[in-house]
Design a protein around this motif. Structure first.
Motif, PDB file in Angstrom:
ATOM      1  N   LEU A  82      -3.001  -7.758  -2.795  1.00 32.71           N
ATOM      2  CA  LEU A  82      -1.776  -7.212  -2.214  1.00 32.71           C
ATOM      3  C   LEU A  82      -1.789  -5.686  -2.271  1.00 32.71           C
ATOM      4  O   LEU A  82      -1.421  -5.008  -1.300  1.00 32.71           O
ATOM      5  CB  LEU A  82      -0.558  -7.760  -2.951  1.00 32.71           C
ATOM      6  CG  LEU A  82      -0.300  -9.264  -2.810  1.00 32.71           C
ATOM      7  CD1 LEU A  82       0.867  -9.684  -3.697  1.00 32.71           C
ATOM      8  CD2 LEU A  82      -0.017  -9.644  -1.359  1.00 32.71           C
ATOM      9  N   ARG A  83      -2.234  -5.137  -3.411  1.00 31.04           N
ATOM     10  CA  ARG A  83      -2.318  -3.686  -3.554  1.00 31.04           C
ATOM     11  C   ARG A  83      -3.268  -3.093  -2.516  1.00 31.04           C
ATOM     12  O   ARG A  83      -2.975  -2.071  -1.885  1.00 31.04           O
ATOM     13  CB  ARG A  83      -2.802  -3.366  -4.970  1.00 31.04           C
ATOM     14  CG  ARG A  83      -2.995  -1.901  -5.313  1.00 31.04           C
ATOM     15  CD  ARG A  83      -1.689  -1.161  -5.405  1.00 31.04           C
ATOM     16  NE  ARG A  83      -1.474  -0.338  -4.220  1.00 31.04           N
ATOM     17  CZ  ARG A  83      -0.343   0.305  -3.984  1.00 31.04           C
ATOM     18  NH1 ARG A  83       0.675   0.210  -4.807  1.00 31.04           N
ATOM     19  NH2 ARG A  83      -0.226   1.051  -2.897  1.00 31.04           N
ATOM     20  N   GLU A  84      -4.391  -3.752  -2.318  1.00 30.93           N
ATOM     21  CA  GLU A  84      -5.382  -3.266  -1.357  1.00 30.93           C
ATOM     22  C   GLU A  84      -4.848  -3.321   0.065  1.00 30.93           C
ATOM     23  O   GLU A  84      -5.142  -2.446   0.891  1.00 30.93           O
ATOM     24  CB  GLU A  84      -6.663  -4.104  -1.478  1.00 30.93           C
ATOM     25  CG  GLU A  84      -7.788  -3.694  -0.534  1.00 30.93           C
ATOM     26  CD  GLU A  84      -8.375  -2.327  -0.878  1.00 30.93           C
ATOM     27  OE1 GLU A  84      -9.105  -1.782  -0.029  1.00 30.93           O
ATOM     28  OE2 GLU A  84      -8.127  -1.812  -1.988  1.00 30.93           O
ATOM     29  N   ALA A  85      -4.051  -4.343   0.385  1.00 28.23           N
ATOM     30  CA  ALA A  85      -3.470  -4.448   1.729  1.00 28.23           C
ATOM     31  C   ALA A  85      -2.579  -3.251   2.028  1.00 28.23           C
ATOM     32  O   ALA A  85      -2.507  -2.789   3.172  1.00 28.23           O
ATOM     33  CB  ALA A  85      -2.677  -5.749   1.856  1.00 28.23           C
ATOM     34  N   VAL A  86      -1.909  -2.737   1.020  1.00 28.20           N
ATOM     35  CA  VAL A  86      -1.052  -1.569   1.197  1.00 28.20           C
ATOM     36  C   VAL A  86      -1.893  -0.297   1.273  1.00 28.20           C
ATOM     37  O   VAL A  86      -1.752   0.509   2.191  1.00 28.20           O
ATOM     38  CB  VAL A  86      -0.031  -1.467   0.044  1.00 28.20           C
ATOM     39  CG1 VAL A  86       0.784  -0.181   0.159  1.00 28.20           C
ATOM     40  CG2 VAL A  86       0.890  -2.678   0.045  1.00 28.20           C
ATOM     41  N   THR A  87      -2.783  -0.131   0.310  1.00 28.00           N
ATOM     42  CA  THR A  87      -3.552   1.108   0.202  1.00 28.00           C
ATOM     43  C   THR A  87      -4.523   1.284   1.362  1.00 28.00           C
ATOM     44  O   THR A  87      -4.619   2.371   1.946  1.00 28.00           O
ATOM     45  CB  THR A  87      -4.335   1.135  -1.121  1.00 28.00           C
ATOM     46  OG1 THR A  87      -3.418   0.984  -2.213  1.00 28.00           O
ATOM     47  CG2 THR A  87      -5.097   2.446  -1.279  1.00 28.00           C
ATOM     48  N   ALA A  88      -5.235   0.231   1.711  1.00 28.68           N
ATOM     49  CA  ALA A  88      -6.286   0.345   2.723  1.00 28.68           C
ATOM     50  C   ALA A  88      -5.781   0.105   4.139  1.00 28.68           C
ATOM     51  O   ALA A  88      -6.300   0.688   5.091  1.00 28.68           O
ATOM     52  CB  ALA A  88      -7.412  -0.641   2.404  1.00 28.68           C
ATOM     53  N   SER A  89      -4.761  -0.759   4.292  1.00 32.84           N
ATOM     54  CA  SER A  89      -4.346  -1.159   5.643  1.00 32.84           C
ATOM     55  C   SER A  89      -2.938  -0.711   6.011  1.00 32.84           C
ATOM     56  O   SER A  89      -2.493  -0.960   7.125  1.00 32.84           O
ATOM     57  CB  SER A  89      -4.438  -2.688   5.775  1.00 32.84           C
ATOM     58  OG  SER A  89      -5.753  -3.143   5.483  1.00 32.84           O
ATOM     59  N   GLY A  90      -2.225  -0.089   5.081  1.00 25.62           N
ATOM     60  CA  GLY A  90      -0.893   0.384   5.397  1.00 25.62           C
ATOM     61  C   GLY A  90       0.150  -0.706   5.513  1.00 25.62           C
ATOM     62  O   GLY A  90       1.209  -0.503   6.123  1.00 25.62           O
ATOM     63  N   GLN A  91      -0.129  -1.870   4.932  1.00 27.43           N
ATOM     64  CA  GLN A  91       0.834  -2.965   4.978  1.00 27.43           C
ATOM     65  C   GLN A  91       2.056  -2.607   4.128  1.00 27.43           C
ATOM     66  O   GLN A  91       1.950  -1.862   3.158  1.00 27.43           O
ATOM     67  CB  GLN A  91       0.192  -4.241   4.444  1.00 27.43           C
ATOM     68  CG  GLN A  91       1.077  -5.466   4.489  1.00 27.43           C
ATOM     69  CD  GLN A  91       1.458  -5.835   5.912  1.00 27.43           C
ATOM     70  OE1 GLN A  91       0.606  -6.116   6.734  1.00 27.43           O
ATOM     71  NE2 GLN A  91       2.747  -5.812   6.190  1.00 27.43           N
ATOM     72  N   THR A  92       3.215  -3.128   4.497  1.00 27.50           N
ATOM     73  CA  THR A  92       4.435  -2.968   3.706  1.00 27.50           C
ATOM     74  C   THR A  92       4.732  -4.290   3.002  1.00 27.50           C
ATOM     75  O   THR A  92       4.753  -5.341   3.643  1.00 27.50           O
ATOM     76  CB  THR A  92       5.634  -2.592   4.591  1.00 27.50           C
ATOM     77  OG1 THR A  92       5.318  -1.428   5.355  1.00 27.50           O
ATOM     78  CG2 THR A  92       6.871  -2.334   3.745  1.00 27.50           C
ATOM     79  N   ILE A  93       4.956  -4.234   1.694  1.00 24.07           N
ATOM     80  CA  ILE A  93       5.196  -5.443   0.915  1.00 24.07           C
ATOM     81  C   ILE A  93       6.434  -5.252   0.046  1.00 24.07           C
ATOM     82  O   ILE A  93       6.598  -4.214  -0.610  1.00 24.07           O
ATOM     83  CB  ILE A  93       3.988  -5.786   0.021  1.00 24.07           C
ATOM     84  CG1 ILE A  93       2.756  -6.101   0.891  1.00 24.07           C
ATOM     85  CG2 ILE A  93       4.300  -6.970  -0.902  1.00 24.07           C
ATOM     86  CD1 ILE A  93       1.483  -6.332   0.096  1.00 24.07           C
ATOM     87  N   VAL A  94       7.304  -6.252   0.056  1.00 21.61           N
ATOM     88  CA  VAL A  94       8.433  -6.321  -0.867  1.00 21.61           C
ATOM     89  C   VAL A  94       8.232  -7.579  -1.702  1.00 21.61           C
ATOM     90  O   VAL A  94       8.163  -8.681  -1.156  1.00 21.61           O
ATOM     91  CB  VAL A  94       9.781  -6.378  -0.127  1.00 21.61           C
ATOM     92  CG1 VAL A  94      10.925  -6.568  -1.120  1.00 21.61           C
ATOM     93  CG2 VAL A  94       9.988  -5.106   0.687  1.00 21.61           C
ATOM     94  N   MET A  95       8.129  -7.421  -3.004  1.00 22.47           N
ATOM     95  CA  MET A  95       7.807  -8.529  -3.896  1.00 22.47           C
ATOM     96  C   MET A  95       8.893  -8.718  -4.947  1.00 22.47           C
ATOM     97  O   MET A  95       9.191  -7.801  -5.719  1.00 22.47           O
ATOM     98  CB  MET A  95       6.466  -8.271  -4.596  1.00 22.47           C
ATOM     99  CG  MET A  95       6.075  -9.314  -5.638  1.00 22.47           C
ATOM    100  SD  MET A  95       4.485  -8.954  -6.446  1.00 22.47           S
ATOM    101  CE  MET A  95       4.914  -7.475  -7.415  1.00 22.47           C
TER     102      MET A  95
END
Length: 258
Positions: free
Chosen positions: A198-211
């Motif tokens: 999940l962290r990598e999806a944000v850092t590398a791909s610019g994904q937005t996550i609310v957990m």
């Protein structure tokens, strides 16, 4: 872990993936009514990872449900990817969830008769979108599932099943992913692997996550933590570490018990 900057102010829809404006939600009626969200205003910038925490009954799950259009607030506005959810009917909300939101739950929610690849592309098929086989297999490979593509959920570990659920959420390239206790059913090692993904999806791909999570270690992977108590935002913490998050949660819980 590399984290994006976090802006606590309400921003415009160009930079915010999600905005809540004075959102109130009550459960029950009359004297038995409980205010789950009390005039909550919050902005989640694009390309960030936000953890939502709070004691039981604090409003964090209601926040997620209202933000995702799964429940309607009694007052206030929810704006997701620039669209105000307030006036949308159920058909429009379903379409928006299908096209612009991803979901990762504690229970995985995989179809037992389908393979890993078939489970991953299911939301795309529901949306009438054709899956790019090369992209699907590439993503599954990056998630450590390259040799499990033709396996069914019963043949996978819990951590592997949650990776399939993450792949399913990412493949539709949503504006935002809502994760509800995504590591709650996993052992420590599998949980760390999932949180790293999940962290990598944000850092590398610019994904937005609310957990939504109760775990301070899980929250430490986020860019920021929003703490809830009694239906309101009680605190924010940027660049969290597990110890500081645990201490803040202990204070909130003690206050609620007093």
């Amino acid at each position: 872990m590399t984290r994006a900057p976090y802006d606590e102010r309400v921003t415009n829809t160009v930079t915010a993936a999600l905005e809540l404006h004075h959102v109130t939600k009550r459960h029950g009626v009359g004297a038995a009514a409980v205010t789950a969200l009390d005039q909550v205003s919050l902005s989640i910038p694009r390309g960030t990872f936000t953890a939502v925490m709070g004691p039981s009954g604090s409003g964090k799950s209601t926040l997620l449900h209202c933000a995702a259009g799964l429940d309607r607030p009694d007052s206030g506005a929810v704006v997701l990817d620039g669209r105000d959810l307030t006036g949308l009917d159920e058909t429009a909300l379903t379409r928006l969830r299908r096209e612009r939101m991803g979901f990762v739950f504690q229970s995985f929610n995989l179809v037992p008769t389908l393979t890993v690849e078939q489970n991953a592309v299911l939301p795309l098929e529901f949306a009438g979108r054709r899956a790019d086989g090369r992209r699907v297999r590439g993503l599954l490979g990056r998630l450590g599932l390259g040799d499990r593509i033709d396996h069914r959920p019963a043949e996978l570990s819990g951590g592997q099943q949650q990776r399939v659920a993450i792949a399913r959420a990412l493949l539709s390239q949503p504006a935002i992913i809502f994760a509800d206790e995504p590591t709650g059913a996993l052992d420590t090692q599998a949980a760390r692997e999932v949180l790293g993904i999940l962290r990598e999806a944000v850092t590398a791909s610019g994904q937005t996550i609310v957990m939504v999570t109760h775990d301070p270690v899980a929250a430490s992977y986020a860019d920021a933590v929003v703490f809830f108590a009694d239906g309101r935002i009680a605190d924010h913490m940027a660049r969290p570490d597990a110890g500081a998050v645990a201490a803040r949660m202990a204070r909130l819980s003690a206050r609620g018990a007093a």
